[in-house]
Design a protein around this motif. Sequence first.
Motif, PDB file in Angstrom:
ATOM      1  N   THR A 192      -1.644 -36.572 -15.714  1.00  0.00           N
ATOM      2  CA  THR A 192      -1.320 -37.860 -15.104  1.00  0.00           C
ATOM      3  C   THR A 192       0.079 -37.848 -14.480  1.00  0.00           C
ATOM      4  O   THR A 192       0.256 -38.238 -13.325  1.00  0.00           O
ATOM      5  N   VAL A 193       1.051 -37.396 -15.245  1.00  0.00           N
ATOM      6  CA  VAL A 193       2.422 -37.357 -14.720  1.00  0.00           C
ATOM      7  C   VAL A 193       2.528 -36.339 -13.586  1.00  0.00           C
ATOM      8  O   VAL A 193       3.209 -36.574 -12.588  1.00  0.00           O
ATOM      9  N   GLY A 194       1.828 -35.220 -13.701  1.00  0.00           N
ATOM     10  CA  GLY A 194       1.843 -34.204 -12.646  1.00  0.00           C
ATOM     11  C   GLY A 194       1.312 -34.743 -11.332  1.00  0.00           C
ATOM     12  O   GLY A 194       1.899 -34.530 -10.272  1.00  0.00           O
ATOM     13  N   ILE A 195       0.215 -35.473 -11.380  1.00  0.00           N
ATOM     14  CA  ILE A 195      -0.358 -36.040 -10.155  1.00  0.00           C
ATOM     15  C   ILE A 195       0.550 -37.133  -9.598  1.00  0.00           C
ATOM     16  O   ILE A 195       0.753 -37.233  -8.391  1.00  0.00           O
TER      17      ILE A 195
ATOM     18  N   GLY B 194      -4.247 -34.200 -29.039  1.00  0.00           N
ATOM     19  CA  GLY B 194      -4.997 -33.945 -27.816  1.00  0.00           C
ATOM     20  C   GLY B 194      -4.594 -34.772 -26.610  1.00  0.00           C
ATOM     21  O   GLY B 194      -5.228 -34.679 -25.575  1.00  0.00           O
ATOM     22  N   SER B 195      -3.582 -35.588 -26.666  1.00  0.00           N
ATOM     23  CA  SER B 195      -3.238 -36.413 -25.516  1.00  0.00           C
ATOM     24  C   SER B 195      -2.184 -35.770 -24.619  1.00  0.00           C
ATOM     25  O   SER B 195      -1.893 -36.297 -23.555  1.00  0.00           O
ATOM     26  N   ALA B 196      -1.616 -34.642 -25.013  1.00  0.00           N
ATOM     27  CA  ALA B 196      -0.580 -34.004 -24.206  1.00  0.00           C
ATOM     28  C   ALA B 196      -1.128 -33.521 -22.870  1.00  0.00           C
ATOM     29  O   ALA B 196      -0.478 -33.652 -21.835  1.00  0.00           O
ATOM     30  N   SER B 197      -2.340 -32.991 -22.867  1.00  0.00           N
ATOM     31  CA  SER B 197      -2.900 -32.494 -21.610  1.00  0.00           C
ATOM     32  C   SER B 197      -3.183 -33.640 -20.646  1.00  0.00           C
ATOM     33  O   SER B 197      -2.966 -33.519 -19.439  1.00  0.00           O
ATOM     34  N   ILE B 198      -3.646 -34.767 -21.146  1.00  0.00           N
ATOM     35  CA  ILE B 198      -3.911 -35.916 -20.277  1.00  0.00           C
ATOM     36  C   ILE B 198      -2.602 -36.469 -19.723  1.00  0.00           C
ATOM     37  O   ILE B 198      -2.514 -36.810 -18.543  1.00  0.00           O
TER      38      ILE B 198
ATOM     39  N   LEU C 116       3.300 -35.235  -7.932  1.00  0.00           N
ATOM     40  CA  LEU C 116       2.902 -34.301  -6.881  1.00  0.00           C
ATOM     41  C   LEU C 116       2.576 -35.015  -5.569  1.00  0.00           C
ATOM     42  O   LEU C 116       2.963 -34.556  -4.496  1.00  0.00           O
ATOM     43  N   VAL C 117       1.887 -36.126  -5.640  1.00  0.00           N
ATOM     44  CA  VAL C 117       1.470 -36.822  -4.415  1.00  0.00           C
ATOM     45  C   VAL C 117       2.672 -37.275  -3.577  1.00  0.00           C
ATOM     46  O   VAL C 117       2.722 -37.007  -2.377  1.00  0.00           O
ATOM     47  N   PRO C 118       3.684 -37.942  -4.139  1.00  0.00           N
ATOM     48  CA  PRO C 118       4.844 -38.308  -3.313  1.00  0.00           C
ATOM     49  C   PRO C 118       5.619 -37.096  -2.803  1.00  0.00           C
ATOM     50  O   PRO C 118       6.157 -37.120  -1.692  1.00  0.00           O
ATOM     51  N   THR C 119       5.656 -36.033  -3.584  1.00  0.00           N
ATOM     52  CA  THR C 119       6.369 -34.830  -3.148  1.00  0.00           C
ATOM     53  C   THR C 119       5.670 -34.204  -1.948  1.00  0.00           C
ATOM     54  O   THR C 119       6.328 -33.793  -0.982  1.00  0.00           O
ATOM     55  N   VAL C 120       4.355 -34.126  -1.978  1.00  0.00           N
ATOM     56  CA  VAL C 120       3.600 -33.570  -0.844  1.00  0.00           C
ATOM     57  C   VAL C 120       3.787 -34.445   0.389  1.00  0.00           C
ATOM     58  O   VAL C 120       3.978 -33.937   1.502  1.00  0.00           O
ATOM     59  N   TYR C 121       3.752 -35.774   0.218  1.00  0.00           N
ATOM     60  CA  TYR C 121       3.961 -36.660   1.359  1.00  0.00           C
ATOM     61  C   TYR C 121       5.368 -36.496   1.936  1.00  0.00           C
ATOM     62  O   TYR C 121       5.551 -36.504   3.155  1.00  0.00           O
TER      63      TYR C 121
END
Length: 152
Positions: free
Chosen positions: A23-26, A15-19, A29-34
């Motif tokens: 986490t890695v997605g966020i 069950g830790s794959a989704s977490i 994603l944040v530096p890419t959007v910036y």
Amino acid sequence: MRRSRPWTDLLREDGSASIEFITVGILMLVPTVYLVLALSSIQSASFAVEGAARHASRVFVQAETVAQGQAAASRAIAVTLADYGLDAADARVVITCRPNPDDCLTRRGFVTVTISTVAPLPLFPAVLEADIPPGVPIDSVATEQVSRFAGS
């Protein structure tokens, strides 16, 4: 009496794959959007400065007098930079003429307009008072030739 689980059960990753994915997605994603926002701001300022320099040089060479040319160039720069959300007061403008620097409207002379400004970075706080500028410096140069029929 409750039995404790063996320590090998604690190392299972059920069950830790989704977490991990979230986490890695966020985190990515944040530096890419910036980065996209920053590049958009820089590109917009580049278009603004280039268009302002080009338009200012064109209206300057079509003026009747040097004073009218300078006023028309100032208006063109202010309007063009305002269209892109930049303040004309923050821009540095230099108008040079050749072959005769004293008379910019000499027939077949050249008028060069140089504009420099700073493209603001999004979400960059101005209160940091750092030694680095809160943006990216942008320069543009445009040259137009005065008509051979000017003044006639």
